[in-house]
Design a protein around this motif. Structure first.
Motif, mmCIF file in Angstrom:
data_model
loop_
_atom_site.group_PDB
_atom_site.id
_atom_site.type_symbol
_atom_site.label_atom_id
_atom_site.label_comp_id
_atom_site.label_asym_id
_atom_site.label_seq_id
_atom_site.Cartn_x
_atom_site.Cartn_y
_atom_site.Cartn_z
ATOM 1 N N ARG A 228 43.422 5.862 15.389
ATOM 2 C CA ARG A 228 42.395 6.758 15.109
ATOM 3 C C ARG A 228 42.115 7.151 13.623
ATOM 4 O O ARG A 228 41.021 7.400 13.274
ATOM 5 C CB ARG A 228 42.712 8.343 15.975
ATOM 6 C CG ARG A 228 42.692 8.199 17.366
ATOM 7 C CD ARG A 228 43.433 9.331 18.153
ATOM 8 N NE ARG A 228 43.078 10.414 17.565
ATOM 9 C CZ ARG A 228 41.917 11.239 18.354
ATOM 10 N NH1 ARG A 228 41.372 10.555 19.479
ATOM 11 N NH2 ARG A 228 41.552 12.595 17.875
ATOM 12 N N ALA A 233 38.873 9.362 12.962
ATOM 13 C CA ALA A 233 38.667 10.622 13.727
ATOM 14 C C ALA A 233 39.279 11.774 12.919
ATOM 15 O O ALA A 233 40.146 11.981 12.361
ATOM 16 C CB ALA A 233 40.030 10.490 15.031
ATOM 17 N N GLU A 235 40.734 15.042 13.221
ATOM 18 C CA GLU A 235 41.738 15.569 14.059
ATOM 19 C C GLU A 235 41.652 17.293 14.224
ATOM 20 O O GLU A 235 41.967 17.952 15.229
ATOM 21 C CB GLU A 235 42.892 15.298 13.621
ATOM 22 C CG GLU A 235 43.419 14.013 13.698
ATOM 23 C CD GLU A 235 43.413 13.180 14.979
ATOM 24 O OE1 GLU A 235 42.918 13.831 16.082
ATOM 25 O OE2 GLU A 235 43.444 11.919 14.861
ATOM 26 N N THR A 238 39.882 18.411 17.557
ATOM 27 C CA THR A 238 40.713 18.209 18.819
ATOM 28 C C THR A 238 41.722 19.243 19.321
ATOM 29 O O THR A 238 42.069 20.095 18.409
ATOM 30 C CB THR A 238 41.391 16.858 18.788
ATOM 31 O OG1 THR A 238 42.334 17.055 17.710
ATOM 32 C CG2 THR A 238 40.490 15.760 18.375
ATOM 33 N N ARG A 239 41.970 19.213 20.665
ATOM 34 C CA ARG A 239 43.081 20.151 21.101
ATOM 35 C C ARG A 239 44.107 19.266 21.906
ATOM 36 O O ARG A 239 43.766 18.267 21.904
ATOM 37 C CB ARG A 239 42.476 21.273 22.059
ATOM 38 C CG ARG A 239 41.426 21.934 21.585
ATOM 39 C CD ARG A 239 41.122 22.999 22.335
ATOM 40 N NE ARG A 239 40.634 22.694 23.838
ATOM 41 C CZ ARG A 239 39.552 22.282 24.114
ATOM 42 N NH1 ARG A 239 38.571 22.324 23.292
ATOM 43 N NH2 ARG A 239 39.515 22.033 25.654
ATOM 44 N N THR A 241 46.153 17.174 24.339
ATOM 45 C CA THR A 241 45.628 16.490 25.741
ATOM 46 C C THR A 241 46.767 16.631 26.754
ATOM 47 O O THR A 241 47.871 16.989 26.762
ATOM 48 C CB THR A 241 45.269 15.093 25.467
ATOM 49 O OG1 THR A 241 46.321 14.595 24.751
ATOM 50 C CG2 THR A 241 43.963 15.042 24.636
ATOM 51 N N LEU A 274 33.340 11.357 19.574
ATOM 52 C CA LEU A 274 34.529 12.342 19.136
ATOM 53 C C LEU A 274 33.720 13.609 18.981
ATOM 54 O O LEU A 274 34.137 14.845 19.793
ATOM 55 C CB LEU A 274 35.276 12.082 18.150
ATOM 56 C CG LEU A 274 35.983 13.198 17.548
ATOM 57 C CD1 LEU A 274 37.072 13.537 18.709
ATOM 58 C CD2 LEU A 274 36.883 12.578 16.394
ATOM 59 N N THR A 278 33.619 16.821 21.790
ATOM 60 C CA THR A 278 34.276 18.037 21.352
ATOM 61 C C THR A 278 33.404 19.306 21.109
ATOM 62 O O THR A 278 33.917 20.174 21.553
ATOM 63 C CB THR A 278 35.474 17.845 20.267
ATOM 64 O OG1 THR A 278 34.701 17.414 19.222
ATOM 65 C CG2 THR A 278 36.306 16.838 20.585
ATOM 66 N N ASP A 285 39.219 16.189 23.479
ATOM 67 C CA ASP A 285 39.091 15.031 22.540
ATOM 68 C C ASP A 285 38.129 13.932 23.065
ATOM 69 O O ASP A 285 37.482 14.345 24.123
ATOM 70 C CB ASP A 285 40.443 14.390 22.543
ATOM 71 C CG ASP A 285 40.717 13.552 21.179
ATOM 72 O OD1 ASP A 285 39.620 13.082 20.626
ATOM 73 O OD2 ASP A 285 42.117 13.157 21.008
ATOM 74 N N ARG A 302 41.396 8.852 23.116
ATOM 75 C CA ARG A 302 41.788 9.810 23.371
ATOM 76 C C ARG A 302 43.227 10.157 22.801
ATOM 77 O O ARG A 302 44.051 9.185 23.055
ATOM 78 C CB ARG A 302 41.933 10.459 24.910
ATOM 79 C CG ARG A 302 41.998 11.688 25.232
ATOM 80 C CD ARG A 302 41.725 12.131 26.790
ATOM 81 N NE ARG A 302 41.748 13.427 27.165
ATOM 82 C CZ ARG A 302 40.961 14.285 26.879
ATOM 83 N NH1 ARG A 302 39.864 13.971 26.390
ATOM 84 N NH2 ARG A 302 41.123 15.538 27.222
ATOM 85 N N ALA A 303 43.421 11.173 22.135
ATOM 86 C CA ALA A 303 44.622 11.328 21.566
ATOM 87 C C ALA A 303 45.837 11.776 22.443
ATOM 88 O O ALA A 303 45.623 12.004 23.502
ATOM 89 C CB ALA A 303 44.807 12.268 20.330
#
Length: 687
Positions: A228, A233, A235, A238-239, A241, A274, A278, A285, A302-303
């Motif tokens: 990523r 990416a 970050e 994102t939230r 996962t 991404l 999001t 993510d 996906r993280a």
């Protein structure tokens, strides 16, 4: 692109009779087949695989930035073609686009949507279906589509229907303009991060990786993956996962959109996905666990960690306990590159093997909990270990041509499993398998100084090339490498109390819901290890503790020889071969191939410098390293051919990837081209 010979089902409803539309009188009913037929002339399929033009959608969007615009189609120019409504957005510099609508507007309706773009400085391109988006949190279809890559365009046209009636006025277009980052052209897989090395460099590597990608540690045996951080990416978008305790199958998907993109553009496509997933759909993510471009590059999606079973958004009702692999592009009628088939097979095989599922042609059972899917709600169905989105949802995804390659993908996955690193699987089976240890929820990865597989009922641990050992423990969720290995079985007390001794102390809890407490032992100080015989001689000749470091473990038997780890290296000995040092990037790559028990066997000499890099010779092949390519193994027919062309000094340069199985043989990428060996004829070709 969709072939008009193959009707495409609509997004939401089953393939039963259509219900009366709640949205007023029905206009001309256009299925996806009809949408295609009513659309403007399409670009010939042969052009789809060509690289996108060197145009940019908007010169103001640069440096890897992504701009997102919200365009209500009710405000767009309304046109008609063959009795169907088209909405045109004339001033729309973009590279990617998706549609959303109010969920109440489309309650229970069949939704079909398509888009095409006008290339910068050119004409109108192909029509592309916008695939339904699946909410990874609920497993239901979201009130929106997936985002499609169009390449640089300056105008857009849309078609959309609810139950066959025009619905463009209810749609909102989300127009993204992506751009190339300065690092995109030099992006390469973190091959050296895929495995640990038994030297001091392992700590440096682990520290570097943790700072850029905190959720995915060093992975054992994984194919080269672009992480990523490497593809850029953000970050902050994102939230957290969700993870699960078991992986049962791999689901193959495609992103749709045009296949016209360059290798360099793949990263900006991921950044656009991404952003859309999001910021537009509101997901935590990227929806896909893994993405693969048409060049066979594998991207971390996906993280949450590639070693974990992270819930994605790839198949309604089947997002949990599966891994979603999405191929970037549309393979409805376009031939699938062999690099794609190989990459999907290799990453699927690695995930299955790491989950202790060693039959890529096998099956898994699922209970159907979702509605409006292929199988009846409440039923229990048997699905392949590797299946496609269309096998469970009403969609043509991943396209007819990619779907037709599933057997070849399973074959490559099985080869990956058969030839992969099976040390932890063997220990798991020897300890009683799932009945004793449960299911894998974290596949083999590097923690502290140990390879760790975590299962719901225990651990499998190994260090270096030593045989792995499996341990049943109720403390697996709390275990840390500093505890050491279990030295006894768990002892149960009253009211759910339990305790277990480890090398570094004792773990306990007073009840099932109580906090785990670890009490370190009173013994302090590092353990000292002796060094003997040929290994000692090699260690001293190499500079002893001052250069190669102190021994970090005892000498052990391995693959018909002996081996001992040191702080900065590993020394391996075999009768008739001798004792030699492996370390650094070459040592890392050797471990990835299985070390002394793998395809290369024992080292025959120490590493030596060559022009532009370094090399080391093993019993059954070589490893070459350069700063530009990393370390990669060569051997067999391809290695022999490369040697005849004068190795790295010849036109092929250094190897830039590992040898991989493809349809009809194997191939390996070098700086100067890709070498393919035909397993039937033995012929070598270079492209």
């Amino acid at each position: 692109m969709t072939d008009a010979r193959f009707p495409r089902p609509s997004m939401h409803r089953s393939r039963g009779p259509a219900a009366p539309s709640p949205h007023g009188a029905r206009g001309p009913v256009l299925s996806r087949r009809g949408l295609l037929a009513a659309s403007a002339a399409v670009v010939p399929a042969a052009t789809i695989g060509l690289a996108a033009p060197a145009a940019v959608a908007d010169p103001e969007v640069t440096g890897g930035r992504t701009r997102r615009r919200r365009v209500p189609l009710a405000d767009a120019e309304r046109r008609t073609a063959d009795g169907a409504v088209i909405r045109r957005v004339s001033d729309a510099p973009a590279t990617m686009v998706g549609l959303t609508w109010d969920a109440d507007d489309a309650a229970g309706a069949d939704v079909a949507a398509r888009v095409r773009g006008r290339s910068v400085g050119g004409g109108w391109g192909d029509w592309h279906d916008l695939e339904p988006a699946i909410d990874p949190d609920t497993g239901d279809e979201a009130p929106g589509t997936e985002i499609a890559w169009l390449g640089p365009v300056d105008a857009l046209e849309f078609r959309a229907e609810f139950d066959g009636s025009d619905a463009t006025a209810a749609m909102t277009a989300h127009v993204l303009t992506t751009s190339e980052a300065s690092t995109d052209s030099s992006m390469r897989p973190d091959a050296e991060d895929a495995v640990a090395t038994l030297s001091s460099t392992r700590a440096t590597t682990a520290s570097t990786l943790s700072s850029t990608d905190p959720t995915t540690p060093l992975l054992m045996g994984a194919p080269a993956i672009i992480r990523r951080a490497t593809w850029g990416a953000d970050e902050t978008l994102t939230r957290a996962t969700t993870g699960h305790d078991e992986m049962r199958s791999v689901v193959v998907h495609h992103t749709a959109g045009t296949n016209s993109y360059t290798r360099t553009q793949s990263a900006q496509i991921l950044r656009g996905i991404l952003e859309y997933h999001t910021q537009t759909l509101g997901w935590a993510d990227v929806g896909y666990n893994i993405l693969i471009d048409k060049y066979g590059q594998i991207f971390e999606g996906r993280a949450g960690g590639l070693h974990r079973v992270v819930e994605g958004a790839h198949a309604r009702g089947y997002n949990s306990r599966t891994a979603g692999i999405s191929v970037m592009g549309d393979y409805s009628s376009t031939a699938v590159p062999s690099a794609v088939v190989s990459a999907v097979g290799r990453i699927a095989g690695w995930k299955l093997l790491g989950s202790f599922l060693d039959d890529a042609h096998g099956s898994a059972r699922f209970t159907v909990t979702a509605s409006n899917v292929v199988h009846a709600t409440g039923s229990t169905v048997s699905l392949p270990r590797i299946f496609a989105h269309r096998d469970v949802n009403y969609t043509d995804c991943p396209g007819d041509r990619l779907y037709a390659q599933l057997d070849a993908i399973r074959d490559i996955a099985q080869t990956t499993i058969d030839e992969g690193w099976r040390t932890h699987l063997d220990a798991y089976r020897a300890a009683g398998g799932s009945s004793e240890l449960g299911t894998v929820y974290q596949i083999a990865h590097w923690e502290g100084d140990t390879w760790v597989t975590r299962l719901t009922g225990g651990l499998v641990l190994s260090e270096g090339e030593e045989p792995a050992t499996a341990y049943a423990t109720p403390f697996v969720r709390s275990w840390a490498p500093s505890w050491g290995r279990p030295t006894g079985d768990a002892v149960a007390g009253s009211s759910g109390a339990v305790s277990q001794r480890f090398e570094g102390g004792t773990a306990s809890r007073s009840s099932e819901d109580a906090e785990v407490v670890f009490t370190p032992s009173t013994t302090t100080g590092p353990e000292e290890y002796e060094v003997y015989g040929a290994i000692r001689n090699t260690w001293l000749e190499g500079g002893g503790a001052d250069v190669l470091g102190a021994p970090t473990g005892p000498e052990r038997s391995v693959a018909g020889g002996r081996q001992q780890p040191f702080a900065h290296c590993l020394i391996s000995w075999k009768d008739g071969v001798g004792a030699f040092v492996t370390r650094g990037a070459i040592g890392t790559r050797w471990i990835a191939t299985g070390g002394a028990a793998g395809k290369l066997g024992f080292p025959r000499v120490n590493e030596r410098d060559i022009s532009g890099g370094a090399t080391q010779v093993f019993e059954h092949g070589d490893i070459h390293y350069s700063p530009a390519t990393g370390a990669h193994a060569t051997g067999g027919a391809i290695g022999a051919y490369w040697a005849r062309t004068r190795w790295e000094a010849g036109p092929l340069g250094f190897p830039a990837g590992e040898e991989v199985a493809v349809t009809g043989g194997v191939e390996q990428r070098f700086q100067g081209g890709t070498v393919h060996w035909n397993s039937r004829t033995g012929a070598i070709t270079v492209r």
